[in-house]
Motif scaffolding. Structure first.
Motif, PDB file in Angstrom:
ATOM      1  N   THR A  40       0.843  -1.214   0.000  1.00  0.00           N
ATOM      2  CA  THR A  40       0.000   0.000   0.000  1.00  0.00           C
ATOM      3  C   THR A  40       0.872   1.257   0.000  1.00  0.00           C
ATOM      4  OG1 THR A  40      -1.877  -1.023   1.133  1.00  0.00           O
ATOM      5  CG2 THR A  40      -1.661   1.334   1.384  1.00  0.00           C
ATOM      6  N   GLU A  41       1.868   1.294   0.889  1.00  0.00           N
ATOM      7  CA  GLU A  41       2.673   2.518   1.008  1.00  0.00           C
ATOM      8  C   GLU A  41       3.559   2.744  -0.213  1.00  0.00           C
ATOM      9  OE1 GLU A  41       3.400   4.582   4.717  1.00  0.00           O
ATOM     10  OE2 GLU A  41       4.061   2.623   5.440  1.00  0.00           O
ATOM     11  N   LEU A  42       4.058   1.653  -0.780  1.00  0.00           N
ATOM     12  CA  LEU A  42       4.912   1.795  -1.968  1.00  0.00           C
ATOM     13  C   LEU A  42       4.078   2.321  -3.151  1.00  0.00           C
ATOM     14  CD1 LEU A  42       7.784  -0.528  -2.790  1.00  0.00           C
ATOM     15  CD2 LEU A  42       6.293   0.069  -4.654  1.00  0.00           C
ATOM     16  N   LEU A  43       2.877   1.756  -3.296  1.00  0.00           N
ATOM     17  CA  LEU A  43       1.987   2.231  -4.364  1.00  0.00           C
ATOM     18  C   LEU A  43       1.632   3.705  -4.165  1.00  0.00           C
ATOM     19  CD1 LEU A  43      -0.436  -0.715  -4.953  1.00  0.00           C
ATOM     20  CD2 LEU A  43       0.188   0.890  -6.747  1.00  0.00           C
ATOM     21  N   ALA A  44       1.366   4.075  -2.908  1.00  0.00           N
ATOM     22  CA  ALA A  44       1.008   5.468  -2.624  1.00  0.00           C
ATOM     23  C   ALA A  44       2.171   6.388  -2.988  1.00  0.00           C
ATOM     24  CB  ALA A  44       0.633   5.616  -1.153  1.00  0.00           C
ATOM     25  N   ALA A  45       3.394   5.968  -2.618  1.00  0.00           N
ATOM     26  CA  ALA A  45       4.564   6.806  -2.899  1.00  0.00           C
ATOM     27  C   ALA A  45       4.796   6.926  -4.406  1.00  0.00           C
ATOM     28  CB  ALA A  45       5.797   6.216  -2.226  1.00  0.00           C
ATOM     29  N   GLU A  46       4.607   5.837  -5.138  1.00  0.00           N
ATOM     30  CA  GLU A  46       4.878   5.850  -6.584  1.00  0.00           C
ATOM     31  C   GLU A  46       3.818   6.611  -7.369  1.00  0.00           C
ATOM     32  OE1 GLU A  46       7.557   4.429  -8.439  1.00  0.00           O
ATOM     33  OE2 GLU A  46       8.403   4.436  -6.414  1.00  0.00           O
ATOM     34  N   THR A  47       2.563   6.543  -6.905  1.00  0.00           N
ATOM     35  CA  THR A  47       1.473   7.144  -7.695  1.00  0.00           C
ATOM     36  C   THR A  47       1.061   8.522  -7.162  1.00  0.00           C
ATOM     37  OG1 THR A  47      -0.154   6.017  -6.303  1.00  0.00           O
ATOM     38  CG2 THR A  47       0.512   4.881  -8.324  1.00  0.00           C
TER      39      THR A  47
END
Ligand SMILES: Cc1cc2nc3c(=O)[nH]c(=O)nc-3n(C[C@H](O)[C@H](O)[C@H](O)COP(=O)(O)OP(=O)(O)OC[C@H]3O[C@@H](n4cnc5c(N)ncnc54)[C@H](O)[C@@H]3O)c2cc1C
Length: 463
Positions: A424-431
């Motif tokens: 979740t956090e990686l996706l949030a950071a990337e998008t």
């Protein structure tokens, strides 16, 4: 064995023990399930069988569990240890696995008290043999008196300091304590310090652990960053940048990591209870009302599984939820329930007062939650790396479920418990989206492994 109860409680930690004994004390018919062989949950694990020497090592708060467990033993609660719950449906059907046999138990009301799990710590080398969590080190100490000489502890959070002090009391000298708490956390946390003084006794207890560590003169590094574990087929050393940005390397083959605990939400998520992202605790928490009722009728969620607040708060929440459920089942009326819950709400408010300070002080380093190195494994079960996930995102995977389909992250036996938050956090950071907008894996039962034999032996519904 009975397959229906008025109230089923899942989890025999402080929250579940308090809820089950309170509910049965008014005459309700209660089943209490827990996958552990003995009651107590994480904090009071094996408290009934602990020797006086073990209790001394584990500290004063550990002994508090004795009263809770005694109350269970003296109650009429139908306590079922070694029972793993692998399913909970919105219709309150509970899938239970015990002694190699699976079954379904139904209940008029379900109280989920599944507690917390340790936050993932995805750094290079965290999957190497010889690396475990500080919680695992404590479980070994509590359940079998097993300890590791010369261990290295690294990370952040009160539990890390508690376990190191317990190790010292057990007569062991850890090789080092590497604290990764960022210095930048201090100012936002200190703004909440006045409220935290309501639990000055906890602050004093924490200061006591730090004093024990200081007096033991073990190597302590503060504000460490860029942690990685080196080794080919097992851990050989931990490398990091110290508080001055200088590279450091400490050799050791037993390394315990920890950066806080987060609610164990797999069961409540798979049941379909609504959850939201808590930005202060950096995790998913279920939506609950003032009686701990979830978004699904008849299902309540209490204790650390409803938001991290500690053992005393978990106990208070357990009693409040039981009072609420008893009122719904007709054992009391609304004014009586309100009156009975009042002292527990006061206790809860006192416990919650220290949380903002602790959450902000021990907010884990971004880089230790969202790995930047492509080779770092995120999903341990399927060996999916941060690089694989970023590739999936670059190919257009908009959320955790699409990423799961792209690269199998979250498809292994732990069902995302070890990687879900990182994804979740990686996706949030990337998008550039909020974690709330990114969402979490869509979870399906079984949330815990179940053999095909157990599944096949389940009675077939007549409908
Ligand atoms: C590894 C670890 C160690 C900790 N040690 C300490 C400590 O020493 N001191 C301290 O103050 N706090 C400690 N904490 C924090 C502590 O867990 C809580 O503050 C407190 O115990 C929360 O109580 P609870 O009843 O909500 O959950 P817990 O005490 O965690 O109890 C939850 C229970 O639910 C059971 N359970 C969960 N899922 C299932 C399932 N699917 N099927 C069947 N049973 C299930 C678990 O076996 C467990 O017994 C620890 C947390 C962790 C993760």
């Amino acid at each position: 064995m009975k397959s229906h109860a008025q109230i089923a409680v899942i989890g025999a930690g402080p929250a579940g023990l308090a809820a089950a004994t309170k509910a049965s004390s008014q005459g309700a018919d209660v089943i209490l399930f827990d996958e552990q062989p003995a009651p107590g949950g994480q904090i009071y694990r094996a408290v009934e069988s602990a020797t006086a020497a073990q209790k001394k090592v584990l500290g004063t708060s550990y002994a508090r569990g004795e009263g809770l467990v005694r109350a269970l033993r003296e109650s009429s609660v139908d306590y079922r240890p070694a029972s793993t719950i692998w399913q909970l449906t919105a219709e309150r059907e509970i899938g239970v696995s015990r002694d190699g046999a699976a079954g379904i138990v139904t209940a008029d009301r379900v109280i989920v008290a599944g507690g917390a799990i340790e936050r993932p710590f995805p750094i290079p080398g965290w999957t190497l043999p010889g690396v475990a969590t500080a919680g695992a080190a404590q479980i070994l100490l509590k359940s079998s008196g097993l300890v590791s000489e010369g261990a290295i502890f690294a990370g952040s959070g009160p539990l890390l300091y508690l376990v190191v002090s317990q190790y010292l009391r057990a007569g062991l000298r850890p090789a080092a304590l590497i604290d990764t708490t960022p210095r930048s956390n201090r100012w936002p946390a200190l703004k909440k310090f006045a409220a935290a003084l309501k639990r000055w006794d906890l602050l004093v207890e924490g200061a006591g652990w730090m004093r024990e560590i200081r007096q033991a003169s073990i190597r302590v590094e503060r504000a460490a960053s860029d942690l990685a574990i080196e080794g080919s087929d097992h851990a050989e050393a931990i490398v990091f940048h110290d508080g001055h940005g200088k590279p450091q390397r400490i050799t050791g083959d037993r390394i315990f990591l920890h950066q806080g605990v987060v609610p164990n939400v797999n069961l409540t998520m798979s049941a379909g209870c609504r959850h939201h992202w808590n930005d202060r605790q950096l995790c998913w928490v279920p939506d609950v009302d003032r009686w701990y009722g979830s978004s699904l009728p008849g299902i309540s969620i209490i204790g650390d599984g409803a938001g991290i607040a500690g053992a005393v708060a978990a106990e208070a929440a357990g009693r409040i939820a039981a009072i609420g459920v008893l009122q719904e089942l007709g054992y009391s009326d609304a004014p009586t329930a309100d009156k009975q819950s009042e002292p527990h709400r006061r206790k809860l408010a006192q416990e919650n007062a220290i949380r903002p300070f602790l959450d902000l002080w021990f907010r884990p380093n971004d880089a230790h939650r969202i790995p930047d190195r492509p080779e770092t494994i995120v999903c341990r079960c399927e060996e999916v790396t941060a690089g694989d996930l970023r590739q999936g995102i670059a190919l257009g995977a908009p959320g955790p479920n699409q990423l799961k389909a792209f690269c199998r992250a979250g498809m292994g036996p732990c069902q995302g418990r070890m990687c879900g938050l990182t994804v979740t956090e990686l996706l949030a950071a990337e998008t550039g989206k909020d974690p709330e907008a990114v969402g979490y894996y869509r979870l399906r039962p079984p949330v815990k492994p179940l053999t095909l034999g157990e599944l096949a032996a389940l009675p077939i519904s007549k409908e």
